[in-house]
Design a protein around this motif. Structure first.
Motif, mmCIF file in Angstrom:
data_model
loop_
_atom_site.group_PDB
_atom_site.id
_atom_site.type_symbol
_atom_site.label_atom_id
_atom_site.label_comp_id
_atom_site.label_asym_id
_atom_site.label_seq_id
_atom_site.Cartn_x
_atom_site.Cartn_y
_atom_site.Cartn_z
ATOM 1 N N GLU A 168 0.735 -1.292 0.455
ATOM 2 C CA GLU A 168 -0.102 0.201 0.263
ATOM 3 C C GLU A 168 1.221 1.665 -0.007
ATOM 4 N N LEU A 169 1.840 1.244 1.034
ATOM 5 C CA LEU A 169 3.001 2.016 0.821
ATOM 6 C C LEU A 169 2.837 2.449 0.013
ATOM 7 N N ALA A 170 4.093 1.258 -0.839
ATOM 8 C CA ALA A 170 4.972 2.121 -1.868
ATOM 9 C C ALA A 170 3.940 1.768 -2.935
ATOM 10 N N MET A 171 2.873 2.146 -3.460
ATOM 11 C CA MET A 171 1.485 2.687 -4.338
ATOM 12 C C MET A 171 1.384 3.732 -4.203
ATOM 13 N N LEU A 172 1.429 4.030 -2.441
ATOM 14 C CA LEU A 172 1.437 5.984 -2.187
ATOM 15 C C LEU A 172 2.368 6.172 -2.682
ATOM 16 N N SER A 178 5.661 9.789 -9.451
ATOM 17 C CA SER A 178 5.328 10.405 -10.575
ATOM 18 C C SER A 178 4.469 11.282 -11.097
ATOM 19 N N GLY A 179 3.411 11.803 -10.271
ATOM 20 C CA GLY A 179 2.365 12.743 -10.323
ATOM 21 C C GLY A 179 1.305 11.262 -11.360
ATOM 22 N N ASN A 180 0.854 10.139 -11.407
ATOM 23 C CA ASN A 180 0.638 9.684 -12.464
ATOM 24 C C ASN A 180 -0.431 8.108 -11.616
ATOM 25 N N LEU A 181 -1.466 7.918 -11.868
ATOM 26 C CA LEU A 181 -2.686 7.386 -11.314
ATOM 27 C C LEU A 181 -1.922 6.125 -11.673
ATOM 28 N N GLU A 182 -1.925 5.729 -12.384
ATOM 29 C CA GLU A 182 -2.296 4.412 -13.039
ATOM 30 C C GLU A 182 -0.659 3.092 -13.084
ATOM 31 N N MET A 183 -1.276 2.067 -12.168
ATOM 32 C CA MET A 183 -0.537 1.180 -12.488
ATOM 33 C C MET A 183 -0.268 -0.153 -13.122
ATOM 34 N N ILE A 184 0.641 -0.802 -12.796
ATOM 35 C CA ILE A 184 0.570 -1.787 -13.596
ATOM 36 C C ILE A 184 1.197 -3.394 -12.561
ATOM 37 N N GLY A 193 -4.055 -8.290 0.528
ATOM 38 C CA GLY A 193 -5.340 -8.731 0.398
ATOM 39 C C GLY A 193 -6.288 -6.590 1.268
ATOM 40 N N SER A 194 -5.841 -6.601 1.160
ATOM 41 C CA SER A 194 -6.892 -4.467 2.389
ATOM 42 C C SER A 194 -6.417 -4.396 0.800
ATOM 43 N N SER A 195 -7.992 -3.442 1.171
ATOM 44 C CA SER A 195 -8.990 -2.762 -0.098
ATOM 45 C C SER A 195 -8.010 -2.031 -1.264
ATOM 46 N N GLY A 196 -6.590 -1.713 -0.711
ATOM 47 C CA GLY A 196 -6.002 -1.140 -1.690
ATOM 48 C C GLY A 196 -5.712 -1.971 -2.726
ATOM 49 N N LEU A 200 -3.915 -4.652 -6.927
ATOM 50 C CA LEU A 200 -2.638 -5.090 -7.654
ATOM 51 C C LEU A 200 -3.012 -6.274 -8.245
ATOM 52 N N THR A 201 -3.681 -7.091 -6.245
ATOM 53 C CA THR A 201 -3.851 -9.121 -6.942
ATOM 54 C C THR A 201 -4.300 -9.037 -8.095
ATOM 55 N N ALA A 202 -3.974 -9.756 -8.836
ATOM 56 C CA ALA A 202 -4.704 -10.868 -10.113
ATOM 57 C C ALA A 202 -5.009 -11.807 -10.220
ATOM 58 N N LEU A 203 -6.033 -13.161 -8.597
ATOM 59 C CA LEU A 203 -6.172 -13.988 -8.735
ATOM 60 C C LEU A 203 -7.079 -14.231 -7.883
ATOM 61 N N ASN A 204 -8.929 -14.497 -8.522
ATOM 62 C CA ASN A 204 -9.868 -14.252 -8.095
ATOM 63 C C ASN A 204 -9.845 -15.033 -7.456
ATOM 64 N N THR A 205 -9.333 -15.791 -6.214
ATOM 65 C CA THR A 205 -9.903 -16.662 -5.322
ATOM 66 C C THR A 205 -9.707 -15.467 -4.271
ATOM 67 N N TRP A 206 -8.743 -14.517 -4.098
ATOM 68 C CA TRP A 206 -8.454 -13.550 -3.738
ATOM 69 C C TRP A 206 -8.476 -12.352 -3.441
ATOM 70 N N LYS A 207 -10.079 -12.031 -4.913
ATOM 71 C CA LYS A 207 -10.345 -10.565 -5.246
ATOM 72 C C LYS A 207 -12.094 -10.098 -4.477
ATOM 73 N N TYR A 208 -12.362 -9.250 -4.125
ATOM 74 C CA TYR A 208 -13.945 -8.891 -3.575
ATOM 75 C C TYR A 208 -14.077 -8.755 -4.668
ATOM 76 N N SER A 209 -15.291 -8.516 -4.546
ATOM 77 C CA SER A 209 -16.298 -7.235 -5.829
ATOM 78 C C SER A 209 -16.227 -5.552 -5.449
ATOM 79 N N ILE A 210 -15.213 -4.846 -5.213
ATOM 80 C CA ILE A 210 -14.765 -3.695 -4.486
ATOM 81 C C ILE A 210 -14.165 -2.901 -5.801
#
Length: 399
Positions: A168-172, A178-184, A193-196, A200-210
């Motif tokens: 979370e802190l690294a993404m912030l 960078s002054g930019n928003l989009e992450m890859i 598994g935090s809301s932020g 970044l996580t790309a495994l549907n078993t660990w993702k909620y619909s938010i």
């Protein structure tokens, strides 16, 4: 012909099952083999204390009643682990198990390592908690030792309490700098598994619909099953295409594990990060290495996983093995990127507290003193060699 093929497949399957059973029983297990005499774990000079607590069934009922239903456990009858000593765990009956999972890649020096325990207990007797608004030498000593392990200009340390917090802190940082928003991020990745970090996580078993945030998931550069095999150029082109056709042409950053842990111990195609880091930096982004599962010598060949790809990130996140079981994580970056955090108050109540700092510092010392990296190289090479023997055996059965 179809019947012959079916019978062949069944015979091969049965042979594989028998081979795996015999291999596992002869190597690790204390479960009796149906064919041979029961194998034994190597002798270990330690006797667990008699357990007088509640039974496994009682604990399971309490979990079901008082803890969240999202918690899961292994085995139909879950183990009640009551004690740990170095590489072994003990259940309520004193039965010993080899902890090959190491607390989900966390116990880097062994359960209840005496040197680490002593550092934690001695610090607890002096001062358990003091935030960074006061001076205490433990956090400074720990940060200095950790920064000395980093290459390049990665010299500024932020302590947090978990890998999710670190990412979370690294993404912030990436977005502010960078002054930019989009992450890859990579498909098949796990970064928390935090809301932020769930974005970044790309495994549907660990993702909620938010809402997932402004995240692009690019093709996973899997050298074994990936569509481009072990050639990194095709995977790198996908990153460039996402930037060219899915963004303004500018991004905040790119994050990846060096070996995808939750996704199945998947290595990246050789040379991939070098190509992608160049692409991302040209698009104004920073490059983040998630070393939560690969750092601290666990690859054997290098202290940090990203070193296997010949790159130096702009930000490195870490947790798990840094604390040997303590709730501890860290973000290490350059002075230039760290400076953007000074725009506002950045504070973490428990990050770098005296007890975790004393324990974390001792972990780094033990890793060096006991040559844990070299041990990982030796054991890892042995395991890979044995797995390749199995591979050759199975290939010959199917040929």
């Amino acid at each position: 012909m179809a019947l012959q093929t079916q019978m062949l497949r069944r015979n091969v399957k049965e042979a594989k099952a028998k081979f795996w059973w015999n291999s596992l029983c002869s190597s690790f297990s204390t479960v009796p083999s149906p064919i041979d005499s029961p194998p034994q774990l190597p002798p270990f000079d330690y006797q667990p204390k008699p357990y007088k607590g509640p039974s496994a069934d009682e604990i399971l009922q309490k979990r079901k009643k008082f803890l969240g239903p999202s918690l899961f456990y292994y085995y139909q009858k879950p183990l009640n682990i009551v004690e740990g000593k170095m590489q072994y765990l003990f259940d309520e009956n004193g039965r010993r198990y080899l902890d090959a999972f190491a607390g989900i890649v966390t116990v880097s020096c062994g359960h209840c390592h005496p040197q680490i325990l002593n550092a934690i207990m001695e610090q607890s007797k002096l001062l358990q908690h003091a935030t960074t608004i006061y001076l205490n030498h433990t956090i400074g000593d720990f940060a200095e030792t950790l920064a000395a392990k980093m290459p390049g200009n990665l010299k500024v340390v932020y302590f947090v309490n978990s890998g999710s917090e670190a990412n979370e802190l690294a993404m912030l940082m990436a977005r502010l700098y960078s002054g930019n928003l989009e992450m890859i991020s990579l498909r098949n990745s796990y970064h928390g598994g935090s809301s932020g970090t769930i974005g970044l996580t790309a495994l549907n078993t660990w993702k909620y619909s938010i809402p997932q945030g402004e995240i692009h998931h690019v093709i996973n550069p899997d050298p074994y099953r990936g569509i481009f095999g072990s050639d990194p150029t095709g995977y790198a082109k996908d990153v460039q295409d996402h930037i060219d056709y899915g963004t303004s042409g500018k991004v905040a950053g790119f994050i990846s594990e060096t070996i995808q842990g939750v996704g199945g111990a998947v290595e990246l195609a050789p040379g991939y990060l070098k190509l992608v880091y160049d692409i991302v930096r040209k698009a104004g982004g920073v490059c983040i290495a998630d070393e939560v599962q690969t750092g601290f010598g666990r690859t054997g060949s290098h202290y940090w996983g990203f070193e296997t790809q010949g790159v130096i990130p702009d930000i490195v996140t870490m947790a798990k093995g840094i604390g040997n079981g303590l709730p501890l994580g860290a973000v290490v970056t350059t002075p230039e990127i760290a400076q953007v955090m000074a725009q506002k108050i950045q504070f973490n109540t428990f990050g770098g507290n005296p007890v975790c700092s004393a324990g974390g510092l001792e972990v780094l010392r033990v890793i060096d003193q006991e040559k844990r990296q070299e041990h990982c190289a030796a054991v890892g090479s042995h395991l890979i060699g044995r797995l390749r023997e199995l591979q050759r055996s199975h290939d010959s059965n199917l040929s």
